[in-house]
Design a protein around this motif. Structure first.
Motif, mmCIF file in Angstrom:
data_model
loop_
_atom_site.group_PDB
_atom_site.id
_atom_site.type_symbol
_atom_site.label_atom_id
_atom_site.label_comp_id
_atom_site.label_asym_id
_atom_site.label_seq_id
_atom_site.Cartn_x
_atom_site.Cartn_y
_atom_site.Cartn_z
ATOM 1 N N SER A 177 0.809 -1.223 0.000
ATOM 2 C CA SER A 177 0.000 0.000 0.000
ATOM 3 C C SER A 177 0.837 1.265 0.000
ATOM 4 O O SER A 177 0.329 2.340 -0.342
ATOM 5 C CB SER A 177 -0.938 0.002 1.215
ATOM 6 O OG SER A 177 -0.197 0.132 2.423
ATOM 7 N N HIS A 178 2.120 1.164 0.373
ATOM 8 C CA HIS A 178 2.968 2.355 0.427
ATOM 9 C C HIS A 178 4.049 2.367 -0.646
ATOM 10 O O HIS A 178 4.967 3.192 -0.598
ATOM 11 C CB HIS A 178 3.622 2.472 1.813
ATOM 12 C CG HIS A 178 2.712 3.070 2.842
ATOM 13 N ND1 HIS A 178 1.690 2.359 3.421
ATOM 14 C CD2 HIS A 178 2.653 4.320 3.379
ATOM 15 C CE1 HIS A 178 1.047 3.137 4.285
ATOM 16 N NE2 HIS A 178 1.603 4.318 4.276
ATOM 17 N N ILE A 236 1.556 3.581 -5.844
ATOM 18 C CA ILE A 236 0.313 3.109 -5.213
ATOM 19 C C ILE A 236 -0.088 4.093 -4.120
ATOM 20 O O ILE A 236 -1.088 4.772 -4.232
ATOM 21 C CB ILE A 236 0.481 1.689 -4.647
ATOM 22 C CG1 ILE A 236 0.847 0.701 -5.760
ATOM 23 C CG2 ILE A 236 -0.799 1.246 -3.945
ATOM 24 C CD1 ILE A 236 1.068 -0.718 -5.279
ATOM 25 N N MET A 237 0.691 4.163 -3.064
ATOM 26 C CA MET A 237 0.538 5.139 -1.986
ATOM 27 C C MET A 237 -0.932 5.370 -1.618
ATOM 28 O O MET A 237 -1.508 6.437 -1.843
ATOM 29 C CB MET A 237 1.198 6.459 -2.370
ATOM 30 C CG MET A 237 2.710 6.398 -2.420
ATOM 31 S SD MET A 237 3.438 5.938 -0.820
ATOM 32 C CE MET A 237 2.972 7.343 0.179
ATOM 33 N N LEU A 238 -1.551 4.337 -1.070
ATOM 34 C CA LEU A 238 -2.936 4.477 -0.630
ATOM 35 C C LEU A 238 -3.030 5.492 0.502
ATOM 36 O O LEU A 238 -2.127 5.589 1.339
ATOM 37 C CB LEU A 238 -3.468 3.128 -0.146
ATOM 38 C CG LEU A 238 -3.616 2.014 -1.187
ATOM 39 C CD1 LEU A 238 -4.156 0.756 -0.517
ATOM 40 C CD2 LEU A 238 -4.540 2.443 -2.312
ATOM 41 N N PRO A 239 -4.107 6.254 0.555
ATOM 42 C CA PRO A 239 -4.290 7.171 1.688
ATOM 43 C C PRO A 239 -4.462 6.394 2.985
ATOM 44 O O PRO A 239 -4.814 5.204 2.983
ATOM 45 C CB PRO A 239 -5.555 7.948 1.307
ATOM 46 C CG PRO A 239 -6.256 7.094 0.308
ATOM 47 C CD PRO A 239 -5.192 6.356 -0.431
ATOM 48 N N ALA A 278 -7.700 4.310 3.599
ATOM 49 C CA ALA A 278 -7.784 3.126 2.741
ATOM 50 C C ALA A 278 -6.831 2.037 3.232
ATOM 51 O O ALA A 278 -7.172 0.842 3.224
ATOM 52 C CB ALA A 278 -7.463 3.500 1.299
ATOM 53 N N THR A 279 -5.642 2.437 3.660
ATOM 54 C CA THR A 279 -4.689 1.460 4.195
ATOM 55 C C THR A 279 -5.233 0.812 5.458
ATOM 56 O O THR A 279 -5.144 -0.411 5.641
ATOM 57 C CB THR A 279 -3.345 2.139 4.498
ATOM 58 O OG1 THR A 279 -2.823 2.720 3.300
ATOM 59 C CG2 THR A 279 -2.348 1.143 5.050
ATOM 60 N N GLY A 328 -7.933 -1.651 4.558
ATOM 61 C CA GLY A 328 -7.366 -2.873 4.004
ATOM 62 C C GLY A 328 -6.747 -3.757 5.067
ATOM 63 O O GLY A 328 -6.931 -4.980 5.061
#
Length: 471
Positions: A32-33, A37-40, A43-44, A47
Protein backbone atom coordinates in the motif's frame (compact mmCIF):
# COMPACT_ATOMS: atom_id res chain seq x y z
CA UNK A 1 -6.56 -16.89 30.92
CA UNK A 2 -4.12 -19.69 31.74
CA UNK A 3 -6.99 -22.13 32.22
CA UNK A 4 -8.71 -20.89 29.06
CA UNK A 5 -5.73 -21.79 26.88
CA UNK A 6 -4.37 -24.68 28.92
CA UNK A 7 -4.57 -27.06 25.97
CA UNK A 8 -1.33 -27.31 24.01
CA UNK A 9 -3.18 -27.30 20.69
CA UNK A 10 -4.79 -23.98 21.63
CA UNK A 11 -1.44 -22.38 22.44
CA UNK A 12 0.08 -23.51 19.15
CA UNK A 13 -3.00 -22.26 17.26
CA UNK A 14 -2.79 -18.86 18.94
CA UNK A 15 0.85 -18.37 18.09
CA UNK A 16 0.60 -19.73 14.54
CA UNK A 17 -2.56 -17.75 13.81
CA UNK A 18 -1.05 -14.56 15.20
CA UNK A 19 2.11 -14.89 13.12
CA UNK A 20 0.09 -15.68 10.01
CA UNK A 21 -2.10 -12.60 10.52
CA UNK A 22 0.97 -10.42 11.06
CA UNK A 23 2.72 -11.60 7.90
CA UNK A 24 -0.42 -10.99 5.84
CA UNK A 25 -0.89 -7.50 7.30
CA UNK A 26 2.72 -6.55 6.68
CA UNK A 27 2.43 -7.71 3.08
CA UNK A 28 -0.59 -5.49 2.49
CA UNK A 29 0.98 -2.57 4.34
CA UNK A 30 4.14 -2.81 2.26
CA UNK A 31 2.26 -2.88 -1.02
CA UNK A 32 0.00 0.00 0.00
CA UNK A 33 2.97 2.35 0.43
CA UNK A 34 4.93 1.48 -2.69
CA UNK A 35 5.62 4.41 -5.03
CA UNK A 36 2.88 4.57 -7.62
CA UNK A 37 0.31 3.11 -5.21
CA UNK A 38 0.54 5.14 -1.99
CA UNK A 39 -2.94 4.48 -0.63
CA UNK A 40 -4.29 7.17 1.69
CA UNK A 41 -4.29 6.44 5.39
CA UNK A 42 -7.99 5.51 5.71
CA UNK A 43 -7.78 3.13 2.74
CA UNK A 44 -4.69 1.46 4.19
CA UNK A 45 -6.38 1.10 7.58
CA UNK A 46 -9.47 -0.40 5.96
CA UNK A 47 -7.37 -2.87 4.00
CA UNK A 48 -5.42 -3.93 7.09
CA UNK A 49 -8.69 -4.42 8.97
CA UNK A 50 -10.02 -6.66 6.20
CA UNK A 51 -6.84 -8.73 6.28
CA UNK A 52 -7.14 -9.14 10.04
CA UNK A 53 -10.81 -10.05 9.71
CA UNK A 54 -9.85 -12.73 7.20
CA UNK A 55 -7.16 -14.08 9.51
CA UNK A 56 -9.64 -14.19 12.38
CA UNK A 57 -12.09 -16.04 10.18
CA UNK A 58 -9.42 -18.57 9.22
CA UNK A 59 -8.35 -19.23 12.81
CA UNK A 60 -11.93 -19.31 14.05
CA UNK A 61 -12.89 -21.84 11.38
CA UNK A 62 -10.29 -24.28 12.70
CA UNK A 63 -10.29 -23.43 16.41
CA UNK A 64 -12.61 -21.30 18.58
CA UNK A 65 -13.60 -17.62 18.66
CA UNK A 66 -11.55 -17.15 21.83
CA UNK A 67 -8.46 -18.52 20.10
CA UNK A 68 -9.11 -16.25 17.12
CA UNK A 69 -9.22 -13.25 19.46
CA UNK A 70 -6.03 -14.36 21.21
CA UNK A 71 -4.30 -14.81 17.84
CA UNK A 72 -5.35 -11.27 16.95
CA UNK A 73 -3.80 -10.08 20.20
CA UNK A 74 -0.54 -11.81 19.28
CA UNK A 75 -0.63 -10.02 15.92
CA UNK A 76 -1.15 -6.73 17.73
CA UNK A 77 1.84 -7.48 19.95
CA UNK A 78 4.12 -8.29 17.01
CA UNK A 79 2.89 -5.24 15.11
CA UNK A 80 4.45 -3.08 17.80
CA UNK A 81 7.57 -3.47 15.64
CA UNK A 82 6.03 -0.97 13.21
CA UNK A 83 3.72 0.94 15.53
CA UNK A 84 6.67 3.03 16.71
CA UNK A 85 7.08 4.46 13.21
CA UNK A 86 3.55 5.86 13.50
CA UNK A 87 3.86 7.15 17.06
CA UNK A 88 7.34 8.64 16.87
CA UNK A 89 8.00 12.24 15.92
CA UNK A 90 10.50 13.42 13.35
CA UNK A 91 13.27 12.85 15.89
CA UNK A 92 12.15 9.25 16.48
CA UNK A 93 11.07 9.86 20.06
CA UNK A 94 7.85 8.40 21.40
CA UNK A 95 5.67 10.48 23.70
CA UNK A 96 3.55 9.52 26.68
CA UNK A 97 0.65 8.59 24.39
CA UNK A 98 2.46 5.33 23.65
CA UNK A 99 1.29 4.08 27.05
CA UNK A 100 -2.25 4.18 25.64
CA UNK A 101 -1.56 3.15 22.06
CA UNK A 102 0.39 0.00 22.89
CA UNK A 103 -2.33 -1.81 24.88
CA UNK A 104 -5.00 -0.32 22.61
CA UNK A 105 -3.30 -1.88 19.58
CA UNK A 106 -3.37 -5.32 21.15
CA UNK A 107 -7.01 -5.00 22.22
CA UNK A 108 -8.18 -3.66 18.84
CA UNK A 109 -6.40 -6.46 16.99
CA UNK A 110 -8.05 -9.02 19.27
CA UNK A 111 -11.52 -7.52 18.80
CA UNK A 112 -11.24 -7.34 15.00
CA UNK A 113 -9.99 -10.94 14.78
CA UNK A 114 -12.83 -12.05 17.05
CA UNK A 115 -15.35 -10.33 14.78
CA UNK A 116 -13.90 -12.20 11.83
CA UNK A 117 -14.63 -15.54 13.49
CA UNK A 118 -18.36 -14.89 13.81
CA UNK A 119 -20.62 -17.22 11.87
CA UNK A 120 -17.99 -19.64 10.56
CA UNK A 121 -18.40 -23.41 10.43
CA UNK A 122 -15.74 -24.89 12.69
CA UNK A 123 -13.60 -27.96 12.08
CA UNK A 124 -11.04 -28.29 14.86
CA UNK A 125 -7.46 -28.84 13.74
CA UNK A 126 -4.80 -30.88 15.48
CA UNK A 127 -1.50 -29.56 16.80
CA UNK A 128 0.24 -30.97 13.71
CA UNK A 129 -2.02 -28.87 11.48
CA UNK A 130 -1.20 -25.69 13.39
CA UNK A 131 2.50 -26.51 13.34
CA UNK A 132 2.11 -26.63 9.57
CA UNK A 133 0.46 -23.19 9.62
CA UNK A 134 3.38 -21.82 11.61
CA UNK A 135 5.84 -23.28 9.12
CA UNK A 136 3.84 -21.80 6.24
CA UNK A 137 3.73 -18.37 7.90
CA UNK A 138 7.49 -18.42 8.51
CA UNK A 139 8.16 -19.43 4.91
CA UNK A 140 5.82 -16.70 3.65
CA UNK A 141 7.62 -14.09 5.75
CA UNK A 142 10.92 -15.07 4.13
CA UNK A 143 9.34 -14.88 0.67
CA UNK A 144 8.25 -11.33 1.46
CA UNK A 145 11.69 -10.28 2.65
CA UNK A 146 13.21 -11.76 -0.52
CA UNK A 147 10.77 -9.72 -2.62
CA UNK A 148 11.54 -6.58 -0.61
CA UNK A 149 15.26 -7.25 -1.02
CA UNK A 150 14.76 -7.74 -4.74
CA UNK A 151 13.15 -4.31 -4.99
CA UNK A 152 16.08 -2.82 -3.07
CA UNK A 153 18.48 -4.33 -5.60
CA UNK A 154 16.36 -3.41 -8.62
CA UNK A 155 16.10 0.22 -7.51
CA UNK A 156 19.76 0.35 -6.39
CA UNK A 157 18.79 1.67 -2.97
CA UNK A 158 20.77 -0.74 -0.81
CA UNK A 159 22.78 2.15 0.64
CA UNK A 160 19.91 4.62 0.97
CA UNK A 161 20.26 4.38 4.76
CA UNK A 162 23.94 4.87 5.69
CA UNK A 163 23.94 3.32 9.17
CA UNK A 164 22.86 0.07 10.80
CA UNK A 165 21.08 -1.10 12.92
CA UNK A 166 19.92 2.49 13.40
CA UNK A 167 18.39 4.49 10.56
CA UNK A 168 19.91 7.96 10.31
CA UNK A 169 20.75 7.79 13.99
CA UNK A 170 17.20 6.83 15.00
CA UNK A 171 16.19 3.48 16.47
CA UNK A 172 15.12 1.32 13.54
CA UNK A 173 11.71 0.59 15.07
CA UNK A 174 11.01 4.27 15.79
CA UNK A 175 12.05 5.78 12.47
CA UNK A 176 9.04 7.92 11.45
CA UNK A 177 6.91 6.82 8.53
CA UNK A 178 6.84 10.40 7.24
CA UNK A 179 10.56 10.17 6.44
CA UNK A 180 10.30 6.84 4.61
CA UNK A 181 10.27 8.22 1.09
CA UNK A 182 11.97 7.16 -2.12
CA UNK A 183 14.88 4.79 -1.69
CA UNK A 184 14.74 5.12 2.10
CA UNK A 185 11.37 3.37 2.10
CA UNK A 186 12.66 0.39 0.12
CA UNK A 187 15.73 -0.09 2.29
CA UNK A 188 14.14 0.64 5.67
CA UNK A 189 11.09 -1.54 4.97
CA UNK A 190 13.46 -4.34 3.99
CA UNK A 191 15.16 -4.01 7.37
CA UNK A 192 11.84 -4.15 9.20
CA UNK A 193 10.91 -7.27 7.26
CA UNK A 194 14.23 -8.76 8.32
CA UNK A 195 13.32 -8.20 11.96
CA UNK A 196 9.96 -9.90 11.38
CA UNK A 197 11.70 -12.90 9.80
CA UNK A 198 14.09 -13.11 12.73
CA UNK A 199 11.22 -13.12 15.22
CA UNK A 200 9.14 -15.67 13.31
CA UNK A 201 12.17 -17.94 12.85
CA UNK A 202 12.80 -17.78 16.60
CA UNK A 203 9.18 -18.61 17.45
CA UNK A 204 9.14 -21.40 14.88
CA UNK A 205 12.33 -22.88 16.31
CA UNK A 206 10.80 -22.89 19.80
CA UNK A 207 7.65 -24.62 18.54
CA UNK A 208 9.67 -27.24 16.69
CA UNK A 209 11.85 -27.87 19.72
CA UNK A 210 8.84 -28.30 21.99
CA UNK A 211 6.54 -30.12 19.60
CA UNK A 212 8.65 -32.44 17.43
CA UNK A 213 10.25 -35.61 18.79
CA UNK A 214 12.72 -36.01 15.92
CA UNK A 215 16.18 -34.76 16.96
CA UNK A 216 17.27 -34.11 13.37
CA UNK A 217 14.27 -31.86 12.74
CA UNK A 218 14.94 -29.96 15.96
CA UNK A 219 18.56 -29.37 15.02
CA UNK A 220 17.51 -28.31 11.53
CA UNK A 221 15.25 -25.61 13.00
CA UNK A 222 18.13 -24.33 15.13
CA UNK A 223 20.41 -24.19 12.09
CA UNK A 224 17.82 -22.17 10.16
CA UNK A 225 17.50 -19.65 12.99
CA UNK A 226 21.28 -19.35 13.16
CA UNK A 227 21.43 -18.70 9.41
CA UNK A 228 18.72 -16.04 9.73
CA UNK A 229 20.81 -14.27 12.38
CA UNK A 230 23.88 -14.46 10.13
CA UNK A 231 21.81 -13.09 7.27
CA UNK A 232 20.77 -10.05 9.29
CA UNK A 233 24.34 -9.32 10.36
CA UNK A 234 25.53 -9.75 6.79
CA UNK A 235 22.98 -7.19 5.61
CA UNK A 236 24.28 -4.70 8.15
CA UNK A 237 27.91 -5.29 7.20
CA UNK A 238 26.96 -4.64 3.59
CA UNK A 239 26.12 -1.06 4.68
CA UNK A 240 28.77 -0.24 7.28
CA UNK A 241 31.55 -2.75 6.70
CA UNK A 242 31.98 -3.10 10.46
CA UNK A 243 29.99 -3.21 13.69
CA UNK A 244 29.09 0.36 14.59
CA UNK A 245 26.04 2.47 15.40
CA UNK A 246 27.45 5.54 13.67
CA UNK A 247 26.95 6.71 10.12
CA UNK A 248 30.04 5.79 8.12
CA UNK A 249 31.37 6.82 4.73
CA UNK A 250 30.59 4.42 1.93
CA UNK A 251 32.73 1.31 2.25
CA UNK A 252 34.89 0.09 -0.58
CA UNK A 253 32.66 -0.70 -3.58
CA UNK A 254 34.17 -4.13 -4.19
CA UNK A 255 33.68 -5.10 -0.53
CA UNK A 256 30.14 -3.78 -0.58
CA UNK A 257 29.26 -5.81 -3.67
CA UNK A 258 30.74 -9.00 -2.21
CA UNK A 259 28.57 -8.61 0.88
CA UNK A 260 25.55 -7.81 -1.31
CA UNK A 261 25.95 -10.95 -3.43
CA UNK A 262 26.49 -13.18 -0.40
CA UNK A 263 23.52 -11.56 1.35
CA UNK A 264 21.22 -12.25 -1.59
CA UNK A 265 22.39 -15.83 -2.10
CA UNK A 266 22.07 -16.80 1.56
CA UNK A 267 18.53 -15.39 1.73
CA UNK A 268 17.30 -17.78 -0.95
CA UNK A 269 19.10 -20.74 0.61
CA UNK A 270 17.39 -19.95 3.92
CA UNK A 271 14.06 -19.85 2.11
CA UNK A 272 14.71 -23.29 0.65
CA UNK A 273 15.72 -24.68 4.04
CA UNK A 274 12.60 -23.25 5.69
CA UNK A 275 10.39 -24.69 2.96
CA UNK A 276 12.02 -28.08 3.55
CA UNK A 277 11.28 -27.81 7.27
CA UNK A 278 7.69 -26.99 6.34
CA UNK A 279 7.56 -30.19 4.29
CA UNK A 280 8.98 -32.31 7.10
CA UNK A 281 6.46 -30.91 9.56
CA UNK A 282 3.39 -31.02 7.32
CA UNK A 283 0.80 -33.62 8.36
CA UNK A 284 0.38 -34.86 4.78
CA UNK A 285 4.08 -35.65 4.48
CA UNK A 286 4.24 -37.34 7.87
CA UNK A 287 1.22 -39.47 7.02
CA UNK A 288 2.52 -40.56 3.62
CA UNK A 289 6.19 -40.94 4.49
CA UNK A 290 8.98 -40.59 1.96
CA UNK A 291 7.59 -43.24 -0.39
CA UNK A 292 9.55 -43.85 -3.57
CA UNK A 293 10.85 -40.47 -4.63
CA UNK A 294 13.30 -41.95 -7.13
CA UNK A 295 17.05 -41.41 -7.23
CA UNK A 296 18.62 -38.63 -5.20
CA UNK A 297 21.53 -37.74 -7.50
CA UNK A 298 19.61 -35.70 -10.07
CA UNK A 299 17.61 -33.60 -7.55
CA UNK A 300 20.75 -32.89 -5.51
CA UNK A 301 22.66 -31.93 -8.65
CA UNK A 302 19.79 -29.61 -9.55
CA UNK A 303 20.24 -27.82 -6.22
CA UNK A 304 23.94 -27.24 -6.88
CA UNK A 305 23.17 -26.06 -10.41
CA UNK A 306 20.45 -23.77 -9.06
CA UNK A 307 22.78 -22.24 -6.47
CA UNK A 308 25.37 -21.63 -9.19
CA UNK A 309 22.71 -19.93 -11.31
CA UNK A 310 21.69 -17.88 -8.28
CA UNK A 311 25.28 -16.70 -7.74
CA UNK A 312 25.59 -15.75 -11.40
CA UNK A 313 22.27 -13.90 -11.27
CA UNK A 314 23.16 -12.04 -8.07
CA UNK A 315 26.53 -11.03 -9.50
CA UNK A 316 24.84 -10.00 -12.75
CA UNK A 317 22.50 -7.65 -10.86
CA UNK A 318 25.05 -6.20 -8.45
CA UNK A 319 28.17 -5.91 -10.60
CA UNK A 320 26.77 -3.70 -13.35
CA UNK A 321 29.13 -0.99 -12.12
CA UNK A 322 32.13 -3.00 -13.40
CA UNK A 323 31.54 -1.79 -16.93
CA UNK A 324 30.31 -3.22 -20.18
CA UNK A 325 32.78 -6.13 -20.44
CA UNK A 326 32.19 -7.59 -16.99
CA UNK A 327 28.47 -7.00 -17.19
CA UNK A 328 28.17 -8.72 -20.57
CA UNK A 329 30.22 -11.73 -19.44
CA UNK A 330 27.98 -12.27 -16.43
CA UNK A 331 24.88 -11.87 -18.58
CA UNK A 332 26.08 -14.50 -21.06
CA UNK A 333 27.06 -16.93 -18.30
CA UNK A 334 23.76 -16.47 -16.46
CA UNK A 335 21.71 -16.90 -19.63
CA UNK A 336 23.64 -19.93 -20.89
CA UNK A 337 23.57 -21.79 -17.58
CA UNK A 338 19.81 -21.17 -17.37
CA UNK A 339 19.24 -23.72 -20.14
CA UNK A 340 21.16 -26.36 -18.17
CA UNK A 341 19.20 -25.64 -15.00
CA UNK A 342 15.88 -25.66 -16.87
CA UNK A 343 16.66 -29.03 -18.43
CA UNK A 344 17.55 -30.51 -15.05
CA UNK A 345 14.40 -29.09 -13.47
CA UNK A 346 12.16 -30.56 -16.15
CA UNK A 347 13.88 -33.93 -15.74
CA UNK A 348 13.43 -33.88 -11.96
CA UNK A 349 9.81 -32.76 -12.23
CA UNK A 350 9.08 -35.50 -14.75
CA UNK A 351 10.75 -38.06 -12.50
CA UNK A 352 8.35 -37.26 -9.66
CA UNK A 353 5.36 -37.80 -11.96
CA UNK A 354 6.43 -41.02 -13.62
CA UNK A 355 7.38 -43.25 -10.69
CA UNK A 356 4.93 -45.51 -8.89
CA UNK A 357 4.68 -45.00 -5.14
CA UNK A 358 5.68 -41.32 -5.10
CA UNK A 359 3.74 -39.48 -2.35
CA UNK A 360 1.03 -37.13 -3.69
CA UNK A 361 2.65 -34.13 -2.00
CA UNK A 362 5.93 -34.78 -3.80
CA UNK A 363 4.08 -35.12 -7.10
CA UNK A 364 2.60 -31.67 -6.53
CA UNK A 365 6.04 -30.25 -5.75
CA UNK A 366 7.41 -31.77 -8.95
CA UNK A 367 4.58 -30.30 -11.01
CA UNK A 368 5.13 -26.95 -9.33
CA UNK A 369 8.83 -27.12 -10.17
CA UNK A 370 8.11 -27.57 -13.88
CA UNK A 371 5.53 -24.77 -13.82
CA UNK A 372 7.83 -22.36 -12.00
CA UNK A 373 10.65 -23.22 -14.41
CA UNK A 374 8.51 -22.16 -17.37
CA UNK A 375 7.49 -18.93 -15.64
CA UNK A 376 11.10 -18.20 -14.71
CA UNK A 377 12.25 -18.62 -18.29
CA UNK A 378 9.58 -16.22 -19.57
CA UNK A 379 10.35 -13.66 -16.86
CA UNK A 380 14.05 -13.87 -17.65
CA UNK A 381 13.47 -13.21 -21.34
CA UNK A 382 11.10 -10.33 -20.57
CA UNK A 383 13.53 -8.78 -18.07
CA UNK A 384 16.38 -9.05 -20.58
CA UNK A 385 14.42 -7.27 -23.30
CA UNK A 386 13.24 -4.63 -20.81
CA UNK A 387 16.81 -3.48 -20.11
CA UNK A 388 18.00 -3.53 -23.72
CA UNK A 389 16.72 -0.01 -24.36
CA UNK A 390 19.93 1.54 -23.04
CA UNK A 391 18.61 3.32 -19.93
CA UNK A 392 19.51 2.11 -16.47
CA UNK A 393 17.19 -0.66 -15.35
CA UNK A 394 16.75 1.08 -11.98
CA UNK A 395 15.11 3.98 -13.82
CA UNK A 396 12.53 1.88 -15.68
CA UNK A 397 9.46 0.83 -13.65
CA UNK A 398 8.69 -2.10 -15.96
CA UNK A 399 12.28 -3.34 -15.78
CA UNK A 400 12.22 -3.02 -11.98
CA UNK A 401 9.04 -5.09 -11.69
CA UNK A 402 10.24 -7.75 -14.14
CA UNK A 403 13.67 -8.08 -12.53
CA UNK A 404 12.15 -8.33 -9.05
CA UNK A 405 9.57 -10.88 -10.20
CA UNK A 406 12.35 -12.87 -11.88
CA UNK A 407 14.37 -12.90 -8.66
CA UNK A 408 11.39 -13.80 -6.46
CA UNK A 409 10.27 -16.58 -8.78
CA UNK A 410 13.86 -17.82 -8.86
CA UNK A 411 13.79 -18.02 -5.07
CA UNK A 412 10.65 -20.15 -5.26
CA UNK A 413 12.33 -22.33 -7.90
CA UNK A 414 15.35 -22.92 -5.67
CA UNK A 415 13.09 -23.65 -2.69
CA UNK A 416 11.20 -26.30 -4.63
CA UNK A 417 14.49 -27.79 -5.82
CA UNK A 418 15.89 -27.99 -2.29
CA UNK A 419 12.66 -29.47 -0.93
CA UNK A 420 12.47 -32.15 -3.63
CA UNK A 421 16.16 -32.96 -3.15
CA UNK A 422 15.67 -33.36 0.60
CA UNK A 423 12.68 -35.64 0.03
CA UNK A 424 14.68 -37.71 -2.45
CA UNK A 425 17.57 -38.10 -0.02
CA UNK A 426 15.17 -39.21 2.71
CA UNK A 427 13.63 -41.72 0.33
CA UNK A 428 17.05 -43.08 -0.58
CA UNK A 429 17.93 -43.47 3.09
CA UNK A 430 14.60 -45.18 3.76
CA UNK A 431 15.23 -47.64 0.94
CA UNK A 432 18.51 -48.68 2.59
CA UNK A 433 17.06 -49.01 6.07
CA UNK A 434 15.00 -51.77 7.60
CA UNK A 435 12.31 -49.40 8.86
CA UNK A 436 10.86 -46.93 6.33
CA UNK A 437 11.47 -43.29 7.15
CA UNK A 438 7.79 -42.41 7.02
CA UNK A 439 7.08 -44.86 9.84
CA UNK A 440 10.03 -43.75 11.96
CA UNK A 441 8.64 -40.22 11.97
CA UNK A 442 5.79 -41.57 14.10
CA UNK A 443 7.87 -42.68 17.04
CA UNK A 444 6.49 -43.34 20.48
CA UNK A 445 8.00 -40.04 21.59
CA UNK A 446 6.11 -38.19 18.87
CA UNK A 447 2.87 -39.87 19.91
CA UNK A 448 3.47 -39.10 23.58
CA UNK A 449 4.29 -35.47 22.81
CA UNK A 450 0.97 -35.05 21.01
CA UNK A 451 2.52 -34.05 17.69
CA UNK A 452 0.44 -36.76 15.99
CA UNK A 453 -2.56 -38.83 16.88
CA UNK A 454 -2.98 -42.57 17.11
CA UNK A 455 -5.16 -42.47 14.02
CA UNK A 456 -2.31 -40.94 12.05
CA UNK A 457 -0.01 -43.74 13.22
CA UNK A 458 -2.48 -46.31 11.92
CA UNK A 459 -2.60 -44.48 8.60
CA UNK A 460 1.20 -44.40 8.39
CA UNK A 461 1.45 -48.09 9.18
CA UNK A 462 -1.11 -48.90 6.51
CA UNK A 463 0.79 -46.87 3.93
CA UNK A 464 4.07 -48.49 4.96
CA UNK A 465 2.56 -51.94 4.59
CA UNK A 466 1.17 -50.99 1.20
CA UNK A 467 4.57 -49.75 0.04
CA UNK A 468 6.21 -52.94 1.28
CA UNK A 469 3.73 -55.12 -0.58
CA UNK A 470 4.34 -53.29 -3.86
CA UNK A 471 8.13 -53.44 -3.57
Amino acid sequence: MTMLFADRIDRVAILAGGVLATVAMWAFGYLSHLPGIMLPGPATLAGLSLVLLGAGRFVGAHATPAIAAAAGGVAGLINLLVLGSLLGGDDGRVGAEAAVWVPASIVVHAVVARLGSIGVRRVRWSAADWHGVMAAATTSAIVLVVVAGGLVTSTETGLAVPDWPNSYGVNMFLYPLSRMTGGIYFEHAHRLYGSLVGLTALLHMILVWRGDARPAVRRFAVVIFFLVCCQGIMGGLRVTGRFTLEEVPLIDEAENLRWAVAHGVLAQIILGATATLWLLRSPSWQRSGSGRAGGAFLPVFLVFAGVMQLILGAAYRHYQSLGETGFTSLAVAHTSWAFVVAGLAIAVGTMTQGRFGVPPLLRKLGFGLVLVTGIQFLLGVAALFAVMGGAKSSEQPVAILLATAHQANGAIFLSLSITIAAASVLAARAARSIEPYGQSAFSDDALDSGTISEGEVVTAEAITSSNASTA
